[in-house]
Design an enzyme around this catalytic site. Structure first.
Site, PDB file in Angstrom:
ATOM      1  N   TRP A 105     -21.927 -16.552 -26.446  1.00 32.96           N
ATOM      2  CA  TRP A 105     -23.634 -16.474 -27.014  1.00 32.96           C
ATOM      3  C   TRP A 105     -23.468 -17.674 -28.397  1.00 32.96           C
ATOM      4  CZ3 TRP A 105     -25.672 -15.645 -23.693  1.00 32.96           C
ATOM      5  CH2 TRP A 105     -26.216 -14.601 -22.946  1.00 32.96           C
TER       6      TRP A 105
ATOM      7  N   HIS B 135     -26.336  -8.633 -13.014  1.00 30.17           N
ATOM      8  CA  HIS B 135     -25.337  -9.785 -12.443  1.00 30.17           C
ATOM      9  C   HIS B 135     -24.191  -9.070 -11.929  1.00 30.17           C
ATOM     10  CE1 HIS B 135     -23.233 -11.834 -15.344  1.00 30.17           C
ATOM     11  NE2 HIS B 135     -22.796 -10.710 -15.493  1.00 30.17           N
ATOM     12  N   ASP B 136     -24.254  -7.664 -12.547  1.00 30.78           N
ATOM     13  CA  ASP B 136     -22.964  -7.048 -13.033  1.00 30.78           C
ATOM     14  C   ASP B 136     -22.838  -5.640 -11.518  1.00 30.78           C
ATOM     15  OD1 ASP B 136     -21.964  -7.604 -14.415  1.00 30.78           O
ATOM     16  OD2 ASP B 136     -22.348  -6.343 -15.767  1.00 30.78           O
TER      17      ASP B 136
ATOM     18  N   GLY C  16     -23.753   5.214 -25.730  1.00 35.37           N
ATOM     19  CA  GLY C  16     -24.837   6.199 -24.324  1.00 35.37           C
ATOM     20  C   GLY C  16     -24.200   5.037 -23.712  1.00 35.37           C
ATOM     21  N   ASP C  17     -24.208   5.159 -22.552  1.00 32.28           N
ATOM     22  CA  ASP C  17     -24.086   4.840 -20.645  1.00 32.28           C
ATOM     23  C   ASP C  17     -25.913   5.620 -20.791  1.00 32.28           C
ATOM     24  OD1 ASP C  17     -24.687   4.273 -18.531  1.00 32.28           O
ATOM     25  OD2 ASP C  17     -22.775   5.745 -17.938  1.00 32.28           O
TER      26      ASP C  17
ATOM     27  N   GLN D 181     -15.388  -9.430  -9.071  1.00 25.99           N
ATOM     28  CA  GLN D 181     -14.998  -8.751 -10.515  1.00 25.99           C
ATOM     29  C   GLN D 181     -15.846  -7.102 -10.573  1.00 25.99           C
ATOM     30  OE1 GLN D 181     -14.476 -11.455 -14.355  1.00 25.99           O
ATOM     31  NE2 GLN D 181     -13.125  -9.421 -14.336  1.00 25.99           N
TER      32      GLN D 181
ATOM     33  N   ASP E 121     -24.862   0.385 -26.375  1.00 24.56           N
ATOM     34  CA  ASP E 121     -23.440   0.312 -25.743  1.00 24.56           C
ATOM     35  C   ASP E 121     -22.521   1.974 -25.210  1.00 24.56           C
ATOM     36  OD1 ASP E 121     -21.606  -1.148 -24.175  1.00 24.56           O
ATOM     37  OD2 ASP E 121     -22.359  -2.846 -25.018  1.00 24.56           O
TER      38      ASP E 121
ATOM     39  N   TYR F  64     -12.702  -2.650 -19.176  1.00 30.95           N
ATOM     40  CA  TYR F  64     -11.853  -1.886 -20.296  1.00 30.95           C
ATOM     41  C   TYR F  64     -10.823  -1.058 -19.757  1.00 30.95           C
ATOM     42  CZ  TYR F  64     -16.867  -2.898 -21.959  1.00 30.95           C
ATOM     43  OH  TYR F  64     -17.681  -4.239 -22.252  1.00 30.95           O
TER      44      TYR F  64
END
Length: 346
Positions: A165, A256-257, A236-237, A307, A211, A148
């Protein structure tokens, strides 16, 4: 054992070597607006007309169009006036911007961002870390900070995920009957396409997209209409802030990140917040248990290397992460599409 003469090595090598050429032809035709112009015209067009309409060279456009014909993205009809090109049905549905199932945005994200990271795949393999620093000159320590790195880049990523999606969302949400869960949190829900599919499929549910504040702001402005009463937002985080109580948590392409430790940390927080009898739905592309495939998932795992901090996993590996967090009954459904579903219950 047969000799090497029995194996069609040259054809395989040529096919694999040409892979990036094939994708770039498709990406370029999307970027230039070839499929959009042909859809809007309502009739087949000559290469000269397409080149003029898109401000491209006649010679370059003719070659691009012929390559698209070879890839079955366009058809060509020979007339007395010359060759006339039109979209195939696949191109109309998936490669035009106006289609509800358009994959244009994810194509552009791959073309302009992912490709640049993949130039440093050898470095990623040597170093075991993502390649944002070399590709874009930004710190690789926070993958999403890098992802980002600008408002434009964030919007591009969110639009790309939404397009995924639009064709895969219903499959993963219908893999299990989620109708008993009416209070749902979509952690890292981004542009809201999966949340929209969810409230469409389960009209008695409400979905809160959790998010980062800047992601939520863009989602509200660009992707989710205020009329979508069943969809709300929470800024939020989720690694550092609290996670509110809910009946079901959706983590779509989230685990998966991250490495196993980060996944365990997040799942433990989700378990603590989850109502008794509730659960968590993991939406991921599952590797075979022996990791022999599917090849798309193996390639996605390479992309996680260049990534992110994560990787693609097997169903057993995700089940183990869920069990470590406390989730009991775990079910796995392979959809036969790009993404699969794993449901853990509390």
């Amino acid at each position: 054992m047969g000799s090497t003469e029995d194996l069609d090595y040259p054809q395989i090598i040529v096919q694999y070597s040409n892979g990036f050429l094939i994708s770039k032809v498709m990406f370029t035709a999307c970027e230039l607006g070839v499929f959009d112009l042909l859809l809007e015209s309502g009739k087949p067009l000559s290469s000269d007309a397409i080149a003029a309409g898109l401000g491209a060279s006649t010679m370059g456009m003719k070659r691009l169009l012929d390559a698209c014909v070879g890839l079955k993205l366009l058809t060509v009809e020979m007339t007395q006036e010359g060759a006339l090109y039109r979209n195939t049905e696949i191109s109309n549905v998936y490669l035009t911007k106006s289609s509800p199932k358009s994959q244009y945005h994810i194509m552009m994200y791959y073309s302009n961002t992912v490709y640049l990271c993949w130039q440093y795949l050898a470095d990623a393999v040597r170093e075991g870390r993502n390649q944002y620093e070399k590709a874009f000159g930004v710190s690789s320590k926070d993958p999403f900070g890098a992802m980002y790195r600008s408002d434009e880049e964030m919007l591009k990523f969110m639009a790309g995920q939404n397009s995924v999606w639009s064709i895969c969302g219903r499959d993963v949400l219908a893999a299990f009957d989620l109708s008993p869960f009416t209070q749902i949190y979509d952690l890292g829900g981004g542009g809201g396409a999966l949340a929209q599919e969810c409230v469409s499929l389960y009209p008695n549910s409400t979905v809160t997209i959790y998010d980062l504040p800047k992601v939520v702001q863009v989602a509200k402005e660009q992707f989710v209409s205020p009329e979508e009463r069943q969809i709300t937002f929470h800024e939020g985080d989720f690694f550092n802030d609290s996670i509110p109580e809910a009946e079901l948590y959706i983590l779509s392409k989230i685990l998966h990140d991250w490495d196993d430790d980060k996944c365990k940390q997040l799942l433990a927080k989700v378990y603590k917040a989850c109502k008794p009898g509730g659960g968590v739905l993991l939406v991921e592309s599952l590797l075979n248990e022996d990791k022999s495939g599917p090849v798309e998932t193996q390639l996605y795992s390479m992309n996680m290397l260049v990534q992110t901090e994560g990787k693609e996993r097997t169903a057993a590996e995700y089940s183990k992460l869920l069990q470590a967090a406390g989730f009991g009954v775990i079910q796995v459904k392979r959809t036969g599409k790009l993404y699969d579903a794993v449901l853990g219950r509390k």
